[in-house]
Design a protein around this motif. Structure first.
Motif, mmCIF file in Angstrom:
data_model
loop_
_atom_site.group_PDB
_atom_site.id
_atom_site.type_symbol
_atom_site.label_atom_id
_atom_site.label_comp_id
_atom_site.label_asym_id
_atom_site.label_seq_id
_atom_site.Cartn_x
_atom_site.Cartn_y
_atom_site.Cartn_z
ATOM 1 N N HIS A 33 6.677 -1.371 5.509
ATOM 2 C CA HIS A 33 6.111 -0.028 5.584
ATOM 3 C C HIS A 33 4.750 -0.021 4.903
ATOM 4 C CE1 HIS A 33 6.328 4.524 4.467
ATOM 5 N NE2 HIS A 33 5.743 4.342 5.641
ATOM 6 N N PRO B 258 7.153 6.642 18.449
ATOM 7 C CA PRO B 258 8.555 7.080 18.422
ATOM 8 C C PRO B 258 9.122 7.344 19.816
ATOM 9 C CG PRO B 258 7.327 8.152 16.684
ATOM 10 C CD PRO B 258 6.317 7.394 17.507
ATOM 11 N N GLU C 255 5.144 2.181 14.828
ATOM 12 C CA GLU C 255 5.691 0.883 14.404
ATOM 13 C C GLU C 255 4.883 -0.201 15.100
ATOM 14 O OE1 GLU C 255 9.029 0.979 12.831
ATOM 15 O OE2 GLU C 255 9.085 -1.162 12.376
ATOM 16 N N THR D 106 6.336 -3.335 11.251
ATOM 17 C CA THR D 106 5.747 -2.619 10.117
ATOM 18 C C THR D 106 5.544 -1.175 10.540
ATOM 19 O OG1 THR D 106 4.573 -4.562 9.285
ATOM 20 C CG2 THR D 106 3.775 -2.397 8.571
ATOM 21 N N ARG D 107 6.126 -0.284 9.774
ATOM 22 C CA ARG D 107 5.948 1.133 10.077
ATOM 23 C C ARG D 107 4.706 1.640 9.357
ATOM 24 N NH1 ARG D 107 8.534 4.851 12.552
ATOM 25 N NH2 ARG D 107 10.322 3.471 12.850
ATOM 26 N N THR E 169 2.421 4.707 8.266
ATOM 27 C CA THR E 169 2.348 6.149 8.034
ATOM 28 C C THR E 169 0.908 6.508 7.701
ATOM 29 O OG1 THR E 169 4.612 6.210 7.198
ATOM 30 C CG2 THR E 169 3.189 8.069 6.639
#
Lengths: 113, 114
Positions: B10, B40, B88, B108-109, B111
């Motif tokens: 992350h 998503p 992602e 790997t997310r 944000t």
């Protein structure tokens, strides 16, 4: 030009039931693939078909069968679904002339209860 | 044999700041390397690919990656993050001209904070 289309998008099965995930592509791909995606594990190859009439096992083939019906279509069958097969399934296609790029469908969410 | 390790599960950045997503690979061959993005409930979309041409590869949406053989790395970067980059990201390695043996990283997310 729809690309890679897979159906159904969502499905809930009971343990022991069977079902088939359908995949069709209109991009003239020679190779087609079925992957499963599980949290923290990336995508893992279940089966692939390098050309019409051929299929080969990938990394996690147990519990699945596939059929390359023709150049366009590549189906994935669960003969007796198990909770461990709860996952998101992606169909993909590849044409060497596109630089070996793989194109993915939008996914099928399968829950086995 | 080949494998991919994405070093961060992350990553969180602020909008307008640089993005760095790290990927190391292992391969017995001179590999082909890819970065895919997954928004998503969507399928994977190709961002960029390295196939033994220029080591600095430019992709869509302002992303780029540099192949460093000495470090066995293929890190993904973007100078300025946008809210729409939240997704992602998957690093992928394959044998050249044989994508039947593609190996995906765990993802790997990313944000992006306003």
């Amino acid at each position: 030009n729809a690309g890679v289309t897979q159906t159904p998008k969502f499905q809930v099965l009971k343990t022991g039931q069977s079902m088939t995930l359908q995949c069709a592509q209109d991009m003239n791909h020679n190779s087609m693939y079925w992957y499963r995606q599980d949290p923290g594990m990336g995508l893992r190859l279940i089966y692939y078909s390098a050309s019409e009439g051929t299929t080969d096992k990938g990394e996690v083939p147990n519990g699945y069968n596939v059929s390359r019906l023709n150049k366009r279509e590549f189906s994935l069958r669960l003969e007796s679904a198990a909770p461990s097969q709860t996952s998101v399934y992606f169909c993909a296609g590849r044409q060497a002339s596109s630089g070996n790029t793989i194109y993915f469908g939008e996914g099928s969410w399968l829950t086995v209860v | 044999a080949q494998s991919v390790t994405q070093l961060d599960s992350h990553v969180s950045v602020s909008e307008g700041t640089p993005v760095l997503l790290r990927c190391n690979y292992s391969s017995s061959y001179s590999p082909s390397l890819f970065w895919y993005v997954q928004h998503p409930n969507k399928g994977l979309q190709l961002l960029l690919k390295y196939t033994s041409a220029a080591t600095l590869v430019k992709g869509i949406n302002g992303f780029e990656a540099e192949f460093k053989k000495s470090e066995t790395s293929f890190h993904l970067t973007k100078p300025s993050a946008h809210m729409s980059d939240a997704a992602e990201y998957f690093c992928v390695v394959s044998r050249p001209y044989n994508n039947n043996d593609m190996r995906f990283g765990a993802g790997t997310r990313l944000t992006v904070k306003p």
